[in-house]
Design a protein around this motif. Structure first.
Motif, PDB file in Angstrom:
ATOM      1  N   GLY A 156       0.843  -1.222  -0.082  1.00 56.50           N
ATOM      2  CA  GLY A 156      -0.076  -0.299   0.042  1.00 56.50           C
ATOM      3  C   GLY A 156       0.881   1.131  -0.004  1.00 56.50           C
ATOM      4  N   ARG A 157       0.368   2.180   0.605  1.00 57.32           N
ATOM      5  CA  ARG A 157       1.107   3.824   0.571  1.00 57.32           C
ATOM      6  C   ARG A 157       2.485   3.469   1.187  1.00 57.32           C
ATOM      7  N   ILE A 158       2.369   2.795   2.640  1.00 53.74           N
ATOM      8  CA  ILE A 158       3.560   2.523   3.217  1.00 53.74           C
ATOM      9  C   ILE A 158       4.580   1.629   2.591  1.00 53.74           C
ATOM     10  N   GLY A 159       4.151   0.399   2.206  1.00 49.98           N
ATOM     11  CA  GLY A 159       4.736  -0.396   1.494  1.00 49.98           C
ATOM     12  C   GLY A 159       5.674   0.160   0.339  1.00 49.98           C
ATOM     13  N   GLY A 160       4.779   1.084  -0.251  1.00 48.65           N
ATOM     14  CA  GLY A 160       5.664   1.598  -1.572  1.00 48.65           C
ATOM     15  C   GLY A 160       6.652   2.481  -1.137  1.00 48.65           C
ATOM     16  N   VAL A 161       6.369   3.497  -0.142  1.00 43.40           N
ATOM     17  CA  VAL A 161       7.540   4.375   0.043  1.00 43.40           C
ATOM     18  C   VAL A 161       8.617   3.496   0.813  1.00 43.40           C
ATOM     19  N   ILE A 162       8.555   2.431   1.270  1.00 46.90           N
ATOM     20  CA  ILE A 162       9.570   1.498   1.939  1.00 46.90           C
ATOM     21  C   ILE A 162      10.401   0.904   0.653  1.00 46.90           C
ATOM     22  N   ALA A 163       9.412   0.417  -0.174  1.00 45.85           N
ATOM     23  CA  ALA A 163      10.123  -0.060  -1.493  1.00 45.85           C
ATOM     24  C   ALA A 163      11.205   0.832  -2.017  1.00 45.85           C
ATOM     25  N   ARG A 164      10.715   2.011  -2.390  1.00 42.28           N
ATOM     26  CA  ARG A 164      11.520   2.929  -2.981  1.00 42.28           C
ATOM     27  C   ARG A 164      12.731   3.446  -2.422  1.00 42.28           C
ATOM     28  N   ARG A 165      12.440   3.611  -0.917  1.00 42.89           N
ATOM     29  CA  ARG A 165      13.783   3.970  -0.211  1.00 42.89           C
ATOM     30  C   ARG A 165      14.769   2.816  -0.063  1.00 42.89           C
ATOM     31  N   ALA A 166      14.229   1.575   0.177  1.00 38.60           N
ATOM     32  CA  ALA A 166      15.114   0.468   0.364  1.00 38.60           C
ATOM     33  C   ALA A 166      15.714   0.395  -1.071  1.00 38.60           C
ATOM     34  N   ALA A 167      15.258   0.346  -2.447  1.00 42.96           N
ATOM     35  CA  ALA A 167      15.925   0.122  -3.565  1.00 42.96           C
ATOM     36  C   ALA A 167      16.837   1.327  -3.817  1.00 42.96           C
ATOM     37  N   LEU A 168      16.655   2.548  -3.453  1.00 41.25           N
ATOM     38  CA  LEU A 168      17.519   3.600  -3.793  1.00 41.25           C
ATOM     39  C   LEU A 168      18.421   3.880  -2.936  1.00 41.25           C
ATOM     40  N   GLY A 169      17.999   3.795  -1.496  1.00 46.04           N
ATOM     41  CA  GLY A 169      18.898   4.163  -0.441  1.00 46.04           C
ATOM     42  C   GLY A 169      19.763   2.938  -0.125  1.00 46.04           C
ATOM     43  N   LEU A 170      19.442   1.843  -0.083  1.00 45.90           N
ATOM     44  CA  LEU A 170      20.001   0.428   0.500  1.00 45.90           C
ATOM     45  C   LEU A 170      20.362  -0.587  -0.630  1.00 45.90           C
ATOM     46  N   ASP A 171      19.995  -0.075  -1.944  1.00 44.83           N
ATOM     47  CA  ASP A 171      20.434  -0.883  -2.864  1.00 44.83           C
ATOM     48  C   ASP A 171      19.773  -2.377  -2.664  1.00 44.83           C
ATOM     49  N   MET A 172      18.727  -2.661  -2.152  1.00 45.99           N
ATOM     50  CA  MET A 172      18.056  -3.720  -1.927  1.00 45.99           C
ATOM     51  C   MET A 172      17.301  -4.184  -2.949  1.00 45.99           C
ATOM     52  N   ARG A 173      17.279  -5.419  -3.299  1.00 44.12           N
ATOM     53  CA  ARG A 173      16.195  -5.963  -4.168  1.00 44.12           C
ATOM     54  C   ARG A 173      14.806  -6.119  -3.640  1.00 44.12           C
ATOM     55  N   VAL A 174      13.847  -5.491  -4.133  1.00 44.48           N
ATOM     56  CA  VAL A 174      12.662  -5.533  -3.332  1.00 44.48           C
ATOM     57  C   VAL A 174      11.715  -6.592  -4.053  1.00 44.48           C
ATOM     58  N   ARG A 175      10.976  -7.332  -2.964  1.00 45.05           N
ATOM     59  CA  ARG A 175      10.019  -7.939  -3.693  1.00 45.05           C
ATOM     60  C   ARG A 175       8.989  -7.974  -2.544  1.00 45.05           C
ATOM     61  N   TYR A 176       7.523  -8.060  -3.299  1.00 40.08           N
ATOM     62  CA  TYR A 176       6.589  -7.928  -2.356  1.00 40.08           C
ATOM     63  C   TYR A 176       5.197  -8.732  -2.813  1.00 40.08           C
ATOM     64  N   PHE A 177       4.522  -9.180  -1.692  1.00 38.54           N
ATOM     65  CA  PHE A 177       3.146  -9.883  -1.922  1.00 38.54           C
ATOM     66  C   PHE A 177       2.125  -9.099  -1.643  1.00 38.54           C
ATOM     67  N   ASN A 178       1.080  -9.161  -2.510  1.00 39.32           N
ATOM     68  CA  ASN A 178      -0.423  -8.494  -2.337  1.00 39.32           C
ATOM     69  C   ASN A 178      -1.193  -9.509  -2.895  1.00 39.32           C
ATOM     70  N   ARG A 179      -2.632  -9.405  -2.654  1.00 38.14           N
ATOM     71  CA  ARG A 179      -3.397 -10.396  -3.293  1.00 38.14           C
ATOM     72  C   ARG A 179      -3.563 -10.306  -4.578  1.00 38.14           C
ATOM     73  N   GLN A 180      -3.287  -9.164  -5.183  1.00 37.69           N
ATOM     74  CA  GLN A 180      -3.105  -8.951  -6.589  1.00 37.69           C
ATOM     75  C   GLN A 180      -1.816  -7.858  -6.797  1.00 37.69           C
ATOM     76  N   PRO A 181      -1.056  -8.154  -7.915  1.00 32.13           N
ATOM     77  CA  PRO A 181       0.029  -7.176  -8.140  1.00 32.13           C
ATOM     78  C   PRO A 181      -0.636  -5.777  -8.300  1.00 32.13           C
ATOM     79  N   VAL A 182       0.558  -4.951  -7.894  1.00 27.34           N
ATOM     80  CA  VAL A 182       0.390  -3.449  -8.228  1.00 27.34           C
ATOM     81  C   VAL A 182       0.634  -3.028  -9.600  1.00 27.34           C
ATOM     82  N   ALA A 183      -0.244  -2.316 -10.150  1.00 27.87           N
ATOM     83  CA  ALA A 183       0.357  -1.599 -11.444  1.00 27.87           C
ATOM     84  C   ALA A 183       1.414  -0.454 -11.217  1.00 27.87           C
ATOM     85  N   ASP A 184       2.267  -0.741 -12.301  1.00 25.57           N
ATOM     86  CA  ASP A 184       3.412   0.299 -12.355  1.00 25.57           C
ATOM     87  C   ASP A 184       4.407   0.261 -10.890  1.00 25.57           C
TER      88      ASP A 184
END
Length: 318
Positions: A156-184
């Motif tokens: 959701g909103r919080i997960g999206g911000v965490i994903a962006r910061r983790a990928a850009l700031g910590l060079d993490m490879r981010v995977r996620y689970f939702n009931r449905q994939p999130v567009a874009d």
């Protein structure tokens, strides 16, 4: 004409509540302790509305006992303490506080991740206990974060911000689970939950609590994770089975956990309290002063809009 009565069910910021006095008769529960169900029913007698947190359960039983109640404004984004269908059936106006705590909560989630992986809580307790006798080569050796795989449960909103910061700031490879994939979803790739659990070096739980997500992460799910993995819960108590988690931490099935929320909080399972590899914080992910003030202001804005006969700016969806 008398003003409608409004129960403010927790100690909040008095200055932010002052504009409400022009429209409502305020009954202030000026305490950090949540009202017990019987006390809440008693205080809501004759009340038109309630300004509450996530602790006050509003269900069909309470609504039947409080026939004057017509509105509930929450300072939280989550609203699993409300029986929304029962409230809708009674025609209640409902609001929450989405958006205002997104950045702060995401920031804390990453703080908790870093502190848990690097064993900050254990090291801090060790120093305070006077046990530190000097540097050693493998003392409190923790798990790496940069360049590892972060699994996020709930994009959701919080997960999206965490994903962006983790990928850009910590060079993490981010995977996620939702009931449905999130567009874009630019910074993370969708995985089925079993694959996410098996792949993640660090797992962050951000999904809202509901009957469908109760114990979403339990003994069976923990058994699918890497023994070297860490688990972070900033969602709600009950999404993770705390006792199953404690068992995994004690047995070495999981390396560490960082928890800001608990089942039945403020009580914390004794099994978790006994785990040195669990970093525990008191539901403070949104706790910066500007954010907490914004949460209260959001509820106040909804109540002022309702007093003017207007829709509130942040209604609970549905």
């Amino acid at each position: 004409m008398s003003k409608p009565k409004l129960l403010v069910a927790r100690r909040l910021f008095p200055g932010l509540l002052e504009p409400l006095r022009a429209h409502y008769e305020l009954d202030l529960h000026d305490s950090d302790t949540a009202l017990e169900p019987a006390a809440l029913r008693a205080r809501l007698q004759g009340c038109w509305g309630m300004l509450g947190s996530g602790s006050e359960r509003v269900d069909a039983e309470l609504l039947a006992a409080c026939p004057a109640l017509r509105a509930v404004a929450l300072i939280t984004v989550g609203y699993n303490n409300l029986d929304v269908p029962a409230c809708r059936a009674r025609g209640l106006q409902l609001s929450h506080a989405p958006g205002v705590l997104t950045e702060t909560t995401a920031e804390f989630g990453l703080t908790l991740l870093l502190a848990t992986a690097r064993r900050v809580g254990e090291g801090e307790r060790y120093v305070r206990a006077g046990l530190w006798q000097g540097w050693s080569i493998d003392q409190f050796a923790g798990a790496p974060v940069c360049g590892t795989v972060l699994g996020i449960v709930g994009m959701g909103r919080i997960g999206g911000v965490i994903a962006r910061r983790a990928a850009l700031g910590l060079d993490m490879r981010v995977r996620y689970f939702n009931r449905q994939p999130v567009a874009d979803c630019e910074f993370a790739q969708w995985r089925p939950l079993p694959e996410l659990l098996a792949e993640a070096d660090h797992l962050m739980v951000v999904v809202p609590y509901s009957a469908a997500t109760h114990h979403l992460i339990g003994a069976a799910e923990l058994a699918q994770m890497k023994p070297s993995a860490t688990l972070i819960n900033i969602a709600r108590g009950g999404v993770v089975d705390d006792r199953a988690l404690a068992a995994a931490l004690r047995s070495g099935r999981l390396a560490a956990a960082g928890l800001d929320v608990f089942e039945g909080e403020p009580a914390v399972a004794a099994e978790l309290l006994a785990c040195e590899n669990a970093l525990l914080t008191p539901h403070i992910a949104s706790s910066t002063l500007p954010t907490r003030q914004a949460m209260v202001q959001c509820a106040v804005d909804n109540l002022l809009a309702w007093a003017r006969g207007e829709p509130g700016p942040t209604p609970i969806p549905g």
